[in-house]
Design an enzyme around this catalytic site. Structure first.
Site, PDB file in Angstrom:
ATOM      1  N   ARG A 174      41.975  -7.515 -16.175  1.00  0.00           N
ATOM      2  CA  ARG A 174      42.062  -8.703 -14.862  1.00  0.00           C
ATOM      3  C   ARG A 174      41.883  -7.979 -13.737  1.00  0.00           C
ATOM      4  NH1 ARG A 174      47.574 -11.967 -14.645  1.00  0.00           N
ATOM      5  NH2 ARG A 174      47.849 -10.832 -16.790  1.00  0.00           N
TER       6      ARG A 174
ATOM      7  N   ARG B 129      55.685 -12.666 -20.586  1.00  0.00           N
ATOM      8  CA  ARG B 129      54.400 -13.498 -21.014  1.00  0.00           C
ATOM      9  C   ARG B 129      53.227 -12.833 -21.753  1.00  0.00           C
ATOM     10  NH1 ARG B 129      52.182 -15.789 -15.459  1.00  0.00           N
ATOM     11  NH2 ARG B 129      50.485 -14.558 -16.346  1.00  0.00           N
TER      12      ARG B 129
ATOM     13  N   ARG C 243      57.177  -7.516 -15.665  1.00  0.00           N
ATOM     14  CA  ARG C 243      57.579  -8.809 -15.090  1.00  0.00           C
ATOM     15  C   ARG C 243      58.224  -9.669 -16.243  1.00  0.00           C
ATOM     16  NH1 ARG C 243      53.467 -12.160 -12.353  1.00  0.00           N
ATOM     17  NH2 ARG C 243      52.002 -12.110 -14.122  1.00  0.00           N
TER      18      ARG C 243
END
Ligand SMILES: [Zn+2]
Length: 219
Positions: A177, A166, A133
């Site tokens: 996560r 990010r 991403r």
């Protein structure tokens, strides 16, 4: 008319957010997102919001009773009378029991259909979505170096600004996560499966395919 109550479960980056906003418009039910609700209560300084704030300021978790009270107030509002999509709560079987009790109080003798939709998605696919991403530093448009490439390498199609990753979109952070998510959610899935209210939808594939499956599931 039967009131339709939908609870959405799914790991981060499963596409749940996009599908939820679309379904909310399609059915004309509000999307009750727990995170946004909590932020709103804090910003508006409601009684629950003020209590929540006192915990956050001490660096502590907001107690589940306060979160539940904020959700209950929201679910009692008029626009939830025919149905709602609840997202971000419950996260444990303890919270699921709190929700059950809360809804039985709100609904009293109403005719209700309660469904839990789980966005079932391949973990490697999730990792790839996150690792590849990139987003535009200026306009925020999201790209994926595998599935949604920019026309010019490293630059935004819309505004030609630089694409950035990010800081927490690394494989290691993403993996941990997901591990946390799946460990927390597994008992909850089992809880709802036993009650016969769980529908798993295949969240792999194109957005339109998943959308069709979702529509079928909430019928
Ligand atoms: Zn841009």
């Amino acid at each position: 008319m039967t009131k339709k109550e939908l609870v959405f479960l799914g790991p981060p980056a499963s596409g749940k957010g996009t599908q939820t906003s679309r379904l909310s418009q399609e059915l004309n039910f509000p999307h009750v997102d727990t995170g946004s609700l909590l932020r709103k209560a804090l910003a508006e300084g409601t009684p629950d919001g003020l209590i929540a704030k006192s915990y956050i300021e001490k660096g502590q978790l907001v107690p589940v009773e306060i979160v539940a009270s904020i959700i209950k107030t929201r679910l009692k509002e008029a626009d939830c009378a025919n149905g709602f999509i609840l997202d971000g709560f419950p996260r444990s079987t303890e919270q699921a029991e709190i929700l059950e009790k809360m809804l039985s109080e709100i609904d009293a003798d109403k005719d209700v259909s309660f469904k839990v939709i789980y966005f079932d998605i391949d973990q490697q696919l999730l990792l790839d979505r996150i690792i590849y991403r990139r987003s535009c530093a200026k306009c925020g448009k999201i790209y994926n170096l595998q599935s949604l490439k920019p026309q010019c390498e490293g630059l935004c199609d819309e505004c030609c600004s630089e694409l950035v990753q990010r800081k927490d979109d690394t494989e290691e952070i993403a993996k941990s996560r997901f591990d946390t998510y799946f460990t927390e959610t597994a008992p909850l899935i089992e809880f709802y499966e036993k009650k016969g209210v769980l529908t798993k939808i295949d969240a792999n594939g194109e957005v339109e395919e998943v959308w069709d499956r979702l529509l079928e599931a909430v019928k």
